[in-house]
Design a protein around this motif. Structure first.
Motif, PDB file in Angstrom:
ATOM      1  N   PHE A 134      16.646  11.600  -1.243  1.00  0.00           N
ATOM      2  CA  PHE A 134      16.439  10.172  -1.043  1.00  0.00           C
ATOM      3  C   PHE A 134      15.003   9.761  -1.365  1.00  0.00           C
ATOM      4  O   PHE A 134      14.725   8.590  -1.577  1.00  0.00           O
ATOM      5  N   PHE A 135      14.072  10.713  -1.381  1.00  0.00           N
ATOM      6  CA  PHE A 135      12.697  10.405  -1.763  1.00  0.00           C
ATOM      7  C   PHE A 135      12.528  10.355  -3.280  1.00  0.00           C
ATOM      8  O   PHE A 135      11.595   9.745  -3.777  1.00  0.00           O
ATOM      9  N   MET A 136      13.411  11.030  -4.004  1.00  0.00           N
ATOM     10  CA  MET A 136      13.264  11.101  -5.462  1.00  0.00           C
ATOM     11  C   MET A 136      13.655   9.784  -6.106  1.00  0.00           C
ATOM     12  O   MET A 136      14.625   9.146  -5.696  1.00  0.00           O
ATOM     13  N   PRO A 137      12.921   9.353  -7.143  1.00  0.00           N
ATOM     14  CA  PRO A 137      13.336   8.157  -7.888  1.00  0.00           C
ATOM     15  C   PRO A 137      14.713   8.380  -8.495  1.00  0.00           C
ATOM     16  O   PRO A 137      14.962   9.393  -9.139  1.00  0.00           O
ATOM     17  N   ILE A 138      15.598   7.432  -8.285  1.00  0.00           N
ATOM     18  CA  ILE A 138      16.971   7.612  -8.749  1.00  0.00           C
ATOM     19  C   ILE A 138      17.158   7.104 -10.171  1.00  0.00           C
ATOM     20  O   ILE A 138      18.116   7.453 -10.853  1.00  0.00           O
ATOM     21  N   VAL A 139      16.218   6.275 -10.655  1.00  0.00           N
ATOM     22  CA  VAL A 139      16.323   5.721 -12.007  1.00  0.00           C
ATOM     23  C   VAL A 139      15.536   6.603 -12.964  1.00  0.00           C
ATOM     24  O   VAL A 139      14.324   6.760 -12.820  1.00  0.00           O
ATOM     25  N   ASP A 140      16.223   7.169 -13.926  1.00  0.00           N
ATOM     26  CA  ASP A 140      15.590   7.984 -14.952  1.00  0.00           C
ATOM     27  C   ASP A 140      15.082   7.068 -16.061  1.00  0.00           C
ATOM     28  O   ASP A 140      15.742   6.093 -16.420  1.00  0.00           O
ATOM     29  N   ILE A 163      18.801   5.910   8.320  1.00  0.00           N
ATOM     30  CA  ILE A 163      19.324   4.710   7.660  1.00  0.00           C
ATOM     31  C   ILE A 163      18.284   3.606   7.604  1.00  0.00           C
ATOM     32  O   ILE A 163      18.095   2.953   6.569  1.00  0.00           O
ATOM     33  N   SER A 164      17.574   3.386   8.709  1.00  0.00           N
ATOM     34  CA  SER A 164      16.659   2.247   8.780  1.00  0.00           C
ATOM     35  C   SER A 164      15.407   2.441   7.932  1.00  0.00           C
ATOM     36  O   SER A 164      14.908   1.485   7.329  1.00  0.00           O
ATOM     37  N   CYS A 165      14.881   3.656   7.854  1.00  0.00           N
ATOM     38  CA  CYS A 165      13.634   3.866   7.121  1.00  0.00           C
ATOM     39  C   CYS A 165      13.789   3.657   5.609  1.00  0.00           C
ATOM     40  O   CYS A 165      12.943   2.988   4.994  1.00  0.00           O
ATOM     41  N   PRO A 166      14.833   4.176   4.949  1.00  0.00           N
ATOM     42  CA  PRO A 166      15.009   3.833   3.530  1.00  0.00           C
ATOM     43  C   PRO A 166      15.199   2.343   3.289  1.00  0.00           C
ATOM     44  O   PRO A 166      14.731   1.807   2.282  1.00  0.00           O
ATOM     45  N   VAL A 167      15.888   1.656   4.228  1.00  0.00           N
ATOM     46  CA  VAL A 167      16.054   0.201   4.080  1.00  0.00           C
ATOM     47  C   VAL A 167      14.701  -0.494   4.189  1.00  0.00           C
ATOM     48  O   VAL A 167      14.364  -1.375   3.386  1.00  0.00           O
ATOM     49  N   ALA A 168      13.889  -0.090   5.192  1.00  0.00           N
ATOM     50  CA  ALA A 168      12.557  -0.669   5.330  1.00  0.00           C
ATOM     51  C   ALA A 168      11.688  -0.351   4.117  1.00  0.00           C
ATOM     52  O   ALA A 168      10.902  -1.194   3.667  1.00  0.00           O
ATOM     53  N   TYR A 169      11.825   0.831   3.580  1.00  0.00           N
ATOM     54  CA  TYR A 169      11.083   1.243   2.385  1.00  0.00           C
ATOM     55  C   TYR A 169      11.418   0.332   1.213  1.00  0.00           C
ATOM     56  O   TYR A 169      10.530  -0.163   0.513  1.00  0.00           O
ATOM     57  N   TRP A 170      12.698   0.065   1.001  1.00  0.00           N
ATOM     58  CA  TRP A 170      13.117  -0.808  -0.094  1.00  0.00           C
ATOM     59  C   TRP A 170      12.631  -2.231   0.117  1.00  0.00           C
ATOM     60  O   TRP A 170      12.154  -2.890  -0.828  1.00  0.00           O
ATOM     61  N   PRO A 219       0.826  -1.223   0.000  1.00  0.00           N
ATOM     62  CA  PRO A 219       0.000   0.000   0.000  1.00  0.00           C
ATOM     63  C   PRO A 219       0.855   1.265   0.000  1.00  0.00           C
ATOM     64  O   PRO A 219       1.879   1.349   0.696  1.00  0.00           O
ATOM     65  N   VAL A 220       0.426   2.241  -0.780  1.00  0.00           N
ATOM     66  CA  VAL A 220       1.170   3.497  -0.870  1.00  0.00           C
ATOM     67  C   VAL A 220       1.218   4.193   0.484  1.00  0.00           C
ATOM     68  O   VAL A 220       2.248   4.775   0.855  1.00  0.00           O
ATOM     69  N   TRP A 221       0.109   4.122   1.228  1.00  0.00           N
ATOM     70  CA  TRP A 221       0.093   4.815   2.531  1.00  0.00           C
ATOM     71  C   TRP A 221       1.121   4.232   3.488  1.00  0.00           C
ATOM     72  O   TRP A 221       1.706   4.959   4.303  1.00  0.00           O
ATOM     73  N   LEU A 222       1.390   2.918   3.386  1.00  0.00           N
ATOM     74  CA  LEU A 222       2.393   2.303   4.259  1.00  0.00           C
ATOM     75  C   LEU A 222       3.798   2.759   3.869  1.00  0.00           C
ATOM     76  O   LEU A 222       4.621   3.101   4.740  1.00  0.00           O
ATOM     77  N   LEU A 223       4.081   2.768   2.572  1.00  0.00           N
ATOM     78  CA  LEU A 223       5.380   3.255   2.108  1.00  0.00           C
ATOM     79  C   LEU A 223       5.574   4.718   2.470  1.00  0.00           C
ATOM     80  O   LEU A 223       6.676   5.133   2.868  1.00  0.00           O
ATOM     81  N   TRP A 224       4.496   5.508   2.325  1.00  0.00           N
ATOM     82  CA  TRP A 224       4.566   6.930   2.701  1.00  0.00           C
ATOM     83  C   TRP A 224       4.885   7.081   4.189  1.00  0.00           C
ATOM     84  O   TRP A 224       5.727   7.901   4.578  1.00  0.00           O
TER      85      TRP A 224
END
Length: 482
Positions: free
Chosen positions: A457-463, A64-71, A27-32
């Protein structure tokens, strides 16, 4: 603080929804919520403890932990199959029931039907596949095999001529065979060998026209931004809010700032727009973002943007689109900033002087501004001097900041487009990731960059790839890009 938290929450939700909603079932709300958790934690700490510095552990652990959990959440929700970036994921379908045996079927036929279910639908028929093979002349691209993916056809082989000539020839053949049914994407594989992919063409002519036919919305946002930036210019020029309410005739004092800033933003975005038109890329008119001026953000606007709704034809178009805005915006910014600096007054440099203090602006914080200040004010400016900036100079400084931030080589920023066009998509991803880590490290020295480091870090890194993502740039563009 609440204003910034709400704004960051809206921005994060839009970025998350646009970047991962089509590639994961999480769910998007969980990732948000996971990506917003550091902001929630730090805001709660500040509200409870006031101006007390946040402990380094409370800074690093969520960061550090939140981006890892996000991925991990994205990977957990991914379907078994990968979908191409140019097509939407098809709606989930219910699992088909086991086929019923026909009275005329033998036992072996029934077992074969159950153990070998119907293969997934092919994007093209077998007859089209045979015709597709004829689109790859042996002397241009030696086709070895055709692979099927959901809503995509991958053609692998060996390149026999220049990438530009190969794409031009094969694209014309595919266009003749399938008309506008598919887009042809030319990319480099992990093994370094280029391959072709046919993906459904969702960019129909009607949609292109609807994208560009919104001048009323663009004009309304421009007029609203003119009002908010004019009000911001009045306040930045030193008029008290109470005096402004007593006499609206003072609104004219904000026009120099407003018109200067809007000129910089308009030239930047219209350069993108005109470049898109040159390469026949579907794009919206520039949309300005009005914001009522406040103490926490007194500038009256968050900038402007355009949206492209069709893929880039090749890396040259991607480069020109990315670099046209910063170059044109800079050409307008420099004379505006020079004029504003020449009409600014000198004050004594103190500990409160900084690049964010417009009443006691430290010109030494920026090499370009230091040089322009020297040229504009001559020997009057000393190493112990700060500047009380004229509103036009404030607009010029904002133009420099906007240009600099846009040139950070990450994802879909202008700088991200530039490095992708120069070095390829995969190298662009590596450069973007290294850049994000360097900005984060720099934020520990200059704390004012922390918010921007988090946003990166919120921006998509893949163009997204260009249709011809293999042909390289010429030497002149490489030199300009560097």
């Amino acid at each position: 603080m609440v204003f910034w938290l709400v704004l960051l929450g809206i921005f994060t939700y839009v970025i998350v929804r646009r970047s991962v909603a089509d590639i994961t079932r999480t769910p998007v709300w969980l990732l948000w919520g996971v990506m917003m958790m550091p902001a929630f934690i730090w805001t709660a700490w500040t509200m409870i403890n006031g101006d007390t510095d946040i402990p380094i552990l409370w800074l690093l652990v969520p960061l550090i932990s939140c981006p890892v959990a996000y991925w991990l959440l994205i990977q957990w929700g991914r379907p078994n199959r990968q979908y191409p970036s140019f097509s939407k994921r098809p709606a989930a379908k219910s699992t088909p029931a086991a086929p019923e045996a026909s009275p005329n079927q033998s036992a072996s036929e029934v077992i074969a039907q159950v153990t070998n279910p119907t293969p997934p639908l092919r994007p093209i028929s077998k007859e089209d596949e045979e015709a597709l093979k004829s689109c790859f002349p042996w002397g241009v691209y030696y086709l070895r095999n055709i692979e099927y993916r959901p809503q995509a056809v991958v053609c692998r082989g060996s390149l026999r001529t220049s990438p530009g000539e190969a794409y031009k020839t094969i694209s014309a053949n595919v266009q003749r065979l399938f008309q506008n049914r598919f887009l042809l994407v030319f990319q480099e594989g992990l093994d370094g060998k280029p391959f072709f992919t046919l993906v459904p063409n969702t960019f129909v002519t009607q949609r292109r026209k609807s994208v560009q036919a919104r001048p009323v919305v663009a004009l309304a946002l421009l007029f609203a931004t003119l009002l908010t930036t004019t009000l911001a210019g009045v306040l930045l020029s030193g008029v008290a809010p109470d005096d402004l309410e007593a006499s609206l005739s003072q609104m004219s004092t904000g026009l120099p700032y407003s018109l200067s800033l809007l000129a910089i933003l308009a030239v930047h975005e219209f350069s993108h727009y005109l470049t898109a038109c040159r390469y026949r890329i579907a794009a919206t008119l520039p949309y300005f973002i009005p914001v009522p001026p406040a103490n926490i953000f007194p500038f009256g606007t968050f900038g402007a943007f355009i949206q492209t709704r069709s893929p880039m034809p090749h890396r040259q178009a991607l480069f020109d689109l990315g670099i046209s805005g910063p170059l044109a915006g800079l050409l307008v910014t420099v004379p505006i900033l020079f004029w504003g600096l020449s009409h600014s007054s000198l004050v004594t440099l103190t500990e409160e002087s900084s690049i964010f203090n417009f009443n006691s602006f430290d010109p030494g914080a920026s090499l370009m501004i230091a040089l322009l200040s020297r040229l504009a004010l001559g020997r009057e400016i000393l190493t112990t001097s700060a500047l009380n900036l004229h509103p036009v100079a404030i607009a010029g400084c904002l133009g420099i900041v906007v240009t600099a931030l846009n040139l950070i080589p990450v994802g879909q920023l202008d700088g991200g487009h530039i490095v992708h066009a120069m070095f390829g998509q995969r190298a662009g991803v590596v450069i973007g990731q290294v850049t994000r880590l360097l900005v984060l490290a720099l934020a520990f020295v200059h704390s004012e960059l922390l918010i921007w480091a988090i946003l990166l870090f919120f921006m998509p890194i893949v163009d997204e790839p260009a249709l011809n993502d293999v042909s390289e740039l010429d030497n002149a563009r490489d030199l300009i890009g560097l």
